[in-house]
Design a protein around this motif. Structure first.
Motif, mmCIF file in Angstrom:
data_model
loop_
_atom_site.group_PDB
_atom_site.id
_atom_site.type_symbol
_atom_site.label_atom_id
_atom_site.label_comp_id
_atom_site.label_asym_id
_atom_site.label_seq_id
_atom_site.Cartn_x
_atom_site.Cartn_y
_atom_site.Cartn_z
ATOM 1 N N SER A 211 0.814 -1.220 0.000
ATOM 2 C CA SER A 211 0.000 0.000 0.000
ATOM 3 C C SER A 211 0.844 1.266 0.000
ATOM 4 N N LYS A 212 2.139 1.151 0.351
ATOM 5 C CA LYS A 212 3.018 2.327 0.382
ATOM 6 C C LYS A 212 3.653 2.613 -0.980
ATOM 7 N N LEU A 213 3.436 1.741 -1.964
ATOM 8 C CA LEU A 213 4.020 1.947 -3.283
ATOM 9 C C LEU A 213 3.284 3.060 -4.024
ATOM 10 N N SER A 214 4.037 3.834 -4.784
ATOM 11 C CA SER A 214 3.415 4.820 -5.665
ATOM 12 C C SER A 214 2.743 4.077 -6.814
ATOM 13 N N LYS A 265 13.135 -1.528 -22.012
ATOM 14 C CA LYS A 265 11.982 -0.930 -22.693
ATOM 15 C C LYS A 265 11.226 0.007 -21.751
ATOM 16 N N ASN A 266 10.979 -0.430 -20.522
ATOM 17 C CA ASN A 266 10.266 0.395 -19.552
ATOM 18 C C ASN A 266 11.057 1.647 -19.197
ATOM 19 N N ALA A 267 12.380 1.487 -19.060
ATOM 20 C CA ALA A 267 13.225 2.627 -18.714
ATOM 21 C C ALA A 267 13.210 3.677 -19.830
ATOM 22 N N ARG A 268 13.285 3.225 -21.072
ATOM 23 C CA ARG A 268 13.236 4.168 -22.204
ATOM 24 C C ARG A 268 11.918 4.952 -22.205
ATOM 25 N N ALA A 269 10.828 4.248 -21.964
ATOM 26 C CA ALA A 269 9.514 4.902 -21.962
ATOM 27 C C ALA A 269 9.429 5.933 -20.846
ATOM 28 N N MET A 270 9.945 5.609 -19.680
ATOM 29 C CA MET A 270 9.898 6.542 -18.554
ATOM 30 C C MET A 270 10.773 7.770 -18.817
ATOM 31 N N LYS A 271 11.917 7.557 -19.481
ATOM 32 C CA LYS A 271 12.768 8.694 -19.832
ATOM 33 C C LYS A 271 12.048 9.639 -20.790
ATOM 34 N N GLN A 272 11.319 9.062 -21.738
ATOM 35 C CA GLN A 272 10.574 9.878 -22.694
ATOM 36 C C GLN A 272 9.502 10.715 -22.008
ATOM 37 N N PHE A 273 8.957 10.189 -20.907
ATOM 38 C CA PHE A 273 7.949 10.929 -20.155
ATOM 39 C C PHE A 273 8.573 11.897 -19.161
ATOM 40 N N GLY A 274 9.899 11.944 -19.129
ATOM 41 C CA GLY A 274 10.586 12.909 -18.280
ATOM 42 C C GLY A 274 10.768 12.509 -16.839
ATOM 43 N N ASP A 275 10.585 11.215 -16.536
ATOM 44 C CA ASP A 275 10.779 10.774 -15.146
ATOM 45 C C ASP A 275 12.248 10.892 -14.762
ATOM 46 N N PRO A 276 12.547 11.279 -13.496
ATOM 47 C CA PRO A 276 13.943 11.419 -13.050
ATOM 48 C C PRO A 276 14.662 10.073 -13.021
ATOM 49 N N ILE A 277 15.984 10.144 -13.186
ATOM 50 C CA ILE A 277 16.807 8.939 -13.260
ATOM 51 C C ILE A 277 16.649 8.059 -12.020
ATOM 52 N N HIS A 278 16.657 8.681 -10.819
ATOM 53 C CA HIS A 278 16.597 7.868 -9.588
ATOM 54 C C HIS A 278 15.286 7.109 -9.491
ATOM 55 N N LYS A 279 14.204 7.704 -9.982
ATOM 56 C CA LYS A 279 12.905 7.033 -9.948
ATOM 57 C C LYS A 279 12.891 5.851 -10.918
ATOM 58 N N ILE A 280 13.450 6.068 -12.123
ATOM 59 C CA ILE A 280 13.512 4.995 -13.116
ATOM 60 C C ILE A 280 14.344 3.833 -12.574
ATOM 61 N N SER A 281 15.428 4.170 -11.860
ATOM 62 C CA SER A 281 16.312 3.141 -11.311
ATOM 63 C C SER A 281 15.590 2.293 -10.274
ATOM 64 N N ILE A 282 14.798 2.949 -9.403
ATOM 65 C CA ILE A 282 14.062 2.223 -8.363
ATOM 66 C C ILE A 282 13.067 1.259 -8.978
ATOM 67 N N ILE A 283 12.349 1.717 -10.021
ATOM 68 C CA ILE A 283 11.275 0.929 -10.594
ATOM 69 C C ILE A 283 11.789 -0.202 -11.472
ATOM 70 N N THR A 284 12.835 0.064 -12.265
ATOM 71 C CA THR A 284 13.304 -0.939 -13.221
ATOM 72 C C THR A 284 14.438 -1.815 -12.681
ATOM 73 N N GLY A 285 15.156 -1.314 -11.664
ATOM 74 C CA GLY A 285 16.289 -2.068 -11.156
ATOM 75 C C GLY A 285 17.573 -1.823 -11.932
ATOM 76 N N LEU A 286 17.501 -0.994 -12.987
ATOM 77 C CA LEU A 286 18.706 -0.640 -13.745
ATOM 78 C C LEU A 286 19.503 0.405 -12.995
ATOM 79 N N SER A 287 20.824 0.429 -13.206
ATOM 80 C CA SER A 287 21.647 1.440 -12.575
ATOM 81 C C SER A 287 21.489 2.777 -13.283
ATOM 82 N N SER A 288 21.890 3.853 -12.607
ATOM 83 C CA SER A 288 21.826 5.185 -13.212
ATOM 84 C C SER A 288 22.659 5.246 -14.483
ATOM 85 N N GLU A 289 23.827 4.585 -14.459
ATOM 86 C CA GLU A 289 24.689 4.601 -15.637
ATOM 87 C C GLU A 289 24.021 3.922 -16.830
#
Length: 294
Positions: A211-214, A265-289
């Motif tokens: 329930s605490k997840l965005s 694929k999910n990370a690319r889509a989130m970048k296109q929507f302007g989501d911040p790097i740290h948020k994309i990293s949390i959701i996808t598990g990919l590193s910032s690099e």
């Protein structure tokens, strides 16, 4: 739709959410200290890039679930493995060599001193070599076979066969067992077990609440949960229908590759929507690099 109160740590999303960032540092340190010998007790850790590049162009890379260094200069690789792989031990040894390879200092005066390396693997299956053993934890080192004495102290493997850990809450005796009980049963627990009702675990359980997840995190968790269930069903079905082991192995490798492609694929889509790097990293598990390169 997820109906459990707490996140399943055996999913990619769940494991990284509970142990894979600075806000989870205290949990990972506490758990690792329950596994390590007294002389290796950790005060602090620094999370490192989970993608390790080969030394030369064209060399194979390694992508860890978690990778950190300790305040004492040790390197710890943590892997969560859900499905059985024929050459998993080989992979574990291969992964452990990357910190060793990169320890070489430039110049001609390096004395070959290497860091201590720990490979910790959570296994959601029973290893073939230990099928007849009731032990769930296996500490593996290089030893002199004639004496049984440890030959080299700096290379360590800890394999945790989770199906063999069958203790109830009332049977738990130490911190290591507390953590293994939580990791194995978290998604099935309705509330914090009475034994674990201390400050650290209260904080851990709060972070683990679905329930605490965005909305974005919940969507990512649902996708991760679906992948886990699909992967399990594919492998079970293949084995039940008597497919050749090579076909099963190929299917498992295809599942792993597809999982990584979906993250990208999910990370690319989130970048296109302007989501911040740290948020994309949390959701996808990919590193910032990795995300910045997309």
């Amino acid at each position: 739709m997820c109906t459990e109160r707490y996140i399943d740590p055996f999913t990619d999303f769940g494991f990284k959410r509970m142990f894979g960032s600075d806000r989870c540092k205290s949990y990972l340190i506490n758990f690792l200290n329950s596994l390590l010998c007294e002389e290796d007790k950790i005060v602090d850790i620094t999370y490192r890039n989970t993608e390790q590049l080969g030394l030369l162009p064209g060399d194979r890379n390694a992508i860890y679930d978690l990778y950190c260094t300790t305040d004492k200069g040790g390197h710890i690789i943590v892997e969560m493995q859900n499905s059985k792989q024929k050459f998993f031990v080989d992979r574990a040894v291969y992964y452990s060599t990357f910190p060793i390879q990169k320890a070489a200092e430039p110049g001609s005066e390096w004395n070959y001193q290497l860091p201590k390396v720990y490979m910790v693997a959570f296994l959601n299956f029973v290893m073939s070599d230990y099928a007849d053993s009731p032990a769930y934890k296996h500490d593996v080192k290089l030893v002199d076979v004639s004496t049984g004495d440890v030959f080299y102290q700096k290379l360590n493997y800890i394999f945790l066969e989770m199906p063999k850990f069958i203790k109830s809450e009332q049977e738990l005796t130490d911190r290591q067992e507390d953590w293994l009980y939580v990791i194995k049963n978290l998604a099935k627990l309705p509330e914090i077990p009475e034994r674990l009702n201390d400050e650290l675990f209260r904080s851990f359980f709060q972070l683990a609440e679905v329930s605490k997840l965005s909305p974005e995190e919940y969507e990512a968790y649902e996708a991760s949960l679906k992948r886990q269930r699909d992967n399990y069903n594919v492998v079970v079905t293949a084995r039940e229908e008597g497919m050749e082991e090579g076909i099963i192995k190929g299917m498992e490798e295809g599942i792993i590759k597809g999982r990584e492609e979906e993250k990208i694929k999910n990370a690319r889509a989130m970048k296109q929507f302007g989501d911040p790097i740290h948020k994309i990293s949390i959701i996808t598990g990919l590193s910032s690099e990795e995300i910045e390169k997309l």
